[in-house]
Scaffold this motif. Structure first.
Motif, PDB file in Angstrom:
ATOM      1  N   LEU A  19       0.835  -1.207   0.000  1.00 50.28           N
ATOM      2  CA  LEU A  19       0.000   0.000   0.000  1.00 50.28           C
ATOM      3  C   LEU A  19       0.870   1.257   0.000  1.00 50.28           C
ATOM      4  O   LEU A  19       0.568   2.234  -0.687  1.00 50.28           O
ATOM      5  CB  LEU A  19      -0.936  -0.004   1.214  1.00 50.28           C
ATOM      6  N   ILE A  20       1.948   1.246   0.785  1.00 47.66           N
ATOM      7  CA  ILE A  20       2.871   2.383   0.790  1.00 47.66           C
ATOM      8  C   ILE A  20       3.456   2.579  -0.606  1.00 47.66           C
ATOM      9  O   ILE A  20       3.527   3.712  -1.121  1.00 47.66           O
ATOM     10  CB  ILE A  20       3.996   2.164   1.824  1.00 47.66           C
ATOM     11  N   ALA A  21       3.874   1.482  -1.231  1.00 40.50           N
ATOM     12  CA  ALA A  21       4.471   1.557  -2.561  1.00 40.50           C
ATOM     13  C   ALA A  21       3.486   2.047  -3.610  1.00 40.50           C
ATOM     14  O   ALA A  21       3.879   2.641  -4.616  1.00 40.50           O
ATOM     15  CB  ALA A  21       5.011   0.182  -2.963  1.00 40.50           C
ATOM     16  N   LEU A  22       2.199   1.819  -3.385  1.00 38.82           N
ATOM     17  CA  LEU A  22       1.175   2.298  -4.308  1.00 38.82           C
ATOM     18  C   LEU A  22       0.820   3.755  -4.044  1.00 38.82           C
ATOM     19  O   LEU A  22       0.685   4.558  -4.972  1.00 38.82           O
ATOM     20  CB  LEU A  22      -0.079   1.423  -4.171  1.00 38.82           C
ATOM     21  N   ARG A  23       0.711   4.102  -2.771  1.00 41.28           N
ATOM     22  CA  ARG A  23       0.197   5.422  -2.420  1.00 41.28           C
ATOM     23  C   ARG A  23       1.232   6.537  -2.612  1.00 41.28           C
ATOM     24  O   ARG A  23       0.875   7.653  -3.019  1.00 41.28           O
ATOM     25  CB  ARG A  23      -0.303   5.404  -0.972  1.00 41.28           C
ATOM     26  N   VAL A  58      -4.738  13.774  -1.669  1.00 44.02           N
ATOM     27  CA  VAL A  58      -3.912  12.978  -0.759  1.00 44.02           C
ATOM     28  C   VAL A  58      -4.797  12.270   0.263  1.00 44.02           C
ATOM     29  O   VAL A  58      -4.593  11.091   0.579  1.00 44.02           O
ATOM     30  CB  VAL A  58      -2.861  13.859  -0.055  1.00 44.02           C
ATOM     31  N   GLY A  59      -5.791  12.989   0.781  1.00 46.85           N
ATOM     32  CA  GLY A  59      -6.719  12.371   1.725  1.00 46.85           C
ATOM     33  C   GLY A  59      -7.431  11.172   1.120  1.00 46.85           C
ATOM     34  O   GLY A  59      -7.579  10.124   1.764  1.00 46.85           O
ATOM     35  N   PHE A  60      -7.864  11.316  -0.124  1.00 50.10           N
ATOM     36  CA  PHE A  60      -8.540  10.199  -0.794  1.00 50.10           C
ATOM     37  C   PHE A  60      -7.589   9.024  -0.987  1.00 50.10           C
ATOM     38  O   PHE A  60      -7.959   7.869  -0.766  1.00 50.10           O
ATOM     39  CB  PHE A  60      -9.086  10.662  -2.140  1.00 50.10           C
ATOM     40  N   VAL A  61      -6.351   9.304  -1.377  1.00 51.40           N
ATOM     41  CA  VAL A  61      -5.368   8.243  -1.621  1.00 51.40           C
ATOM     42  C   VAL A  61      -5.094   7.431  -0.357  1.00 51.40           C
ATOM     43  O   VAL A  61      -4.968   6.199  -0.412  1.00 51.40           O
ATOM     44  CB  VAL A  61      -4.060   8.843  -2.181  1.00 51.40           C
ATOM     45  N   LEU A 211      -0.090   5.268   5.850  1.00 57.07           N
ATOM     46  CA  LEU A 211      -0.055   4.817   4.463  1.00 57.07           C
ATOM     47  C   LEU A 211      -0.178   3.298   4.354  1.00 57.07           C
ATOM     48  O   LEU A 211      -0.637   2.786   3.320  1.00 57.07           O
ATOM     49  CB  LEU A 211       1.230   5.277   3.782  1.00 57.07           C
ATOM     50  N   ALA A 212       0.229   2.563   5.383  1.00 57.78           N
ATOM     51  CA  ALA A 212       0.160   1.104   5.358  1.00 57.78           C
ATOM     52  C   ALA A 212      -1.188   0.569   5.804  1.00 57.78           C
ATOM     53  O   ALA A 212      -1.424  -0.637   5.776  1.00 57.78           O
ATOM     54  CB  ALA A 212       1.260   0.525   6.247  1.00 57.78           C
ATOM     55  N   ARG A 213      -2.089   1.446   6.165  1.00 57.09           N
ATOM     56  CA  ARG A 213      -3.383   1.025   6.718  1.00 57.09           C
ATOM     57  C   ARG A 213      -4.348   0.667   5.590  1.00 57.09           C
ATOM     58  O   ARG A 213      -4.558   1.446   4.660  1.00 57.09           O
ATOM     59  CB  ARG A 213      -3.935   2.162   7.577  1.00 57.09           C
TER      60      ARG A 213
END
Length: 258
Positions: A19-23, A58-61, A211-213
């Protein structure tokens, strides 16, 4: 930092790292799109639009899901509780707000640059010589119909209780500019203790945790009635009245969740 939060920080799952790598690239793409458009808008003399688009994006991401309650007063000074750096994302989307921030942020070049694009007013709380200058900046922002948010706690709490409100942070607004409104706001996160940025947790660790959530970050933004009458007498009455409204609503929300 609580043991539960420390454990979350120490162990990010494989899905979390994915998720971090995507966001992160999505956030960077938003930045690369919005910054040139922001400067183009400024050259054309248009309103501050793209910082709000960036912060909302950013909030949506990261999974921020906002529910508004109450009516926002355009051009008001918002007094809100402070739980996380995500408060900025939430109020940018819900209120198109700029912010009053401690000038310590200005020491970090990248953060200062982002803040200035969103017309942040930096205040030096311990330099009395700067008070009059800061008052002019805040009044100018309000006079031009902009919405400003100030976090009177001065730091973050865990989202289940309120810290004391520091009336000194409203010193630049005494006396209140003619026609200005002061509106209390409660930021009520569904999983506040799990996402709050408190204690000794480094900012980068908190950023990675969010970001990992995988689970959405749900928040209710409650806009209360603006202060009026004797509540506006001075900075102490303003902070006391705002804190009272926010605390009652927060306690009621916590009881409903228990």
């Amino acid at each position: 930092m609580s043991k539960a939060v420390a454990a979350q920080t120490a162990h990010i799952s494989l899905i979390g790292y994915l998720l971090i790598a995507l966001r992160l690239p999505l956030m960077l793409a938003l930045l690369l799109i919005c910054v040139p458009l922001h400067y183009l808008w400024r050259m054309l003399g248009l309103d501050r639009t793209w910082p709000r688009v960036f912060l909302t994006g950013v909030g949506f991401v990261i999974g921020l899901r906002i529910r508004r309650q109450g009516k926002r007063v355009p051009g008001a000074l918002l007094l809100a509780n402070h739980v996380s750096w995500m408060d900025i994302l939430a109020l940018s989307q819900a209120a198109n707000s700029a912010y009053v921030a401690h000038d310590g942020l200005a020491r970090f070049g990248f953060l200062k640059w982002l803040c200035e694009m969103n017309e942040t007013v930096f205040v030096a709380r311990h330099r009395r010589a700067e008070v009059s200058k800061q008052a002019v900046q805040i009044r100018a922002a309000l006079d031009h119909g902009g919405t400003l948010t100030l976090f009177p706690e001065g730091t973050t709490a865990d989202g289940t209780v309120l810290l004391p409100f520091k009336s000194s942070l409203l010193g630049a607004l005494e006396p209140l500019p003619e026609g200005a409104s002061v509106q209390p706001v409660l930021l009520d996160y569904a999983d506040a203790p799990q996402i709050a940025w408190v204690g000794e947790e480094p900012g980068l660790d908190n950023f990675k945790r969010i970001l990992a959530r995988l689970k959405p970050l749900r928040i209710d933004v409650h806009f209360f009635q603006p202060l009026e009458g004797e509540e506006l007498t001075n900075r102490k009455t303003m902070t006391a009245a705002a804190r009272g409204q926010i605390e009652r609503a927060l306690l009621s929300s916590r009881r409903n969740l228990s």
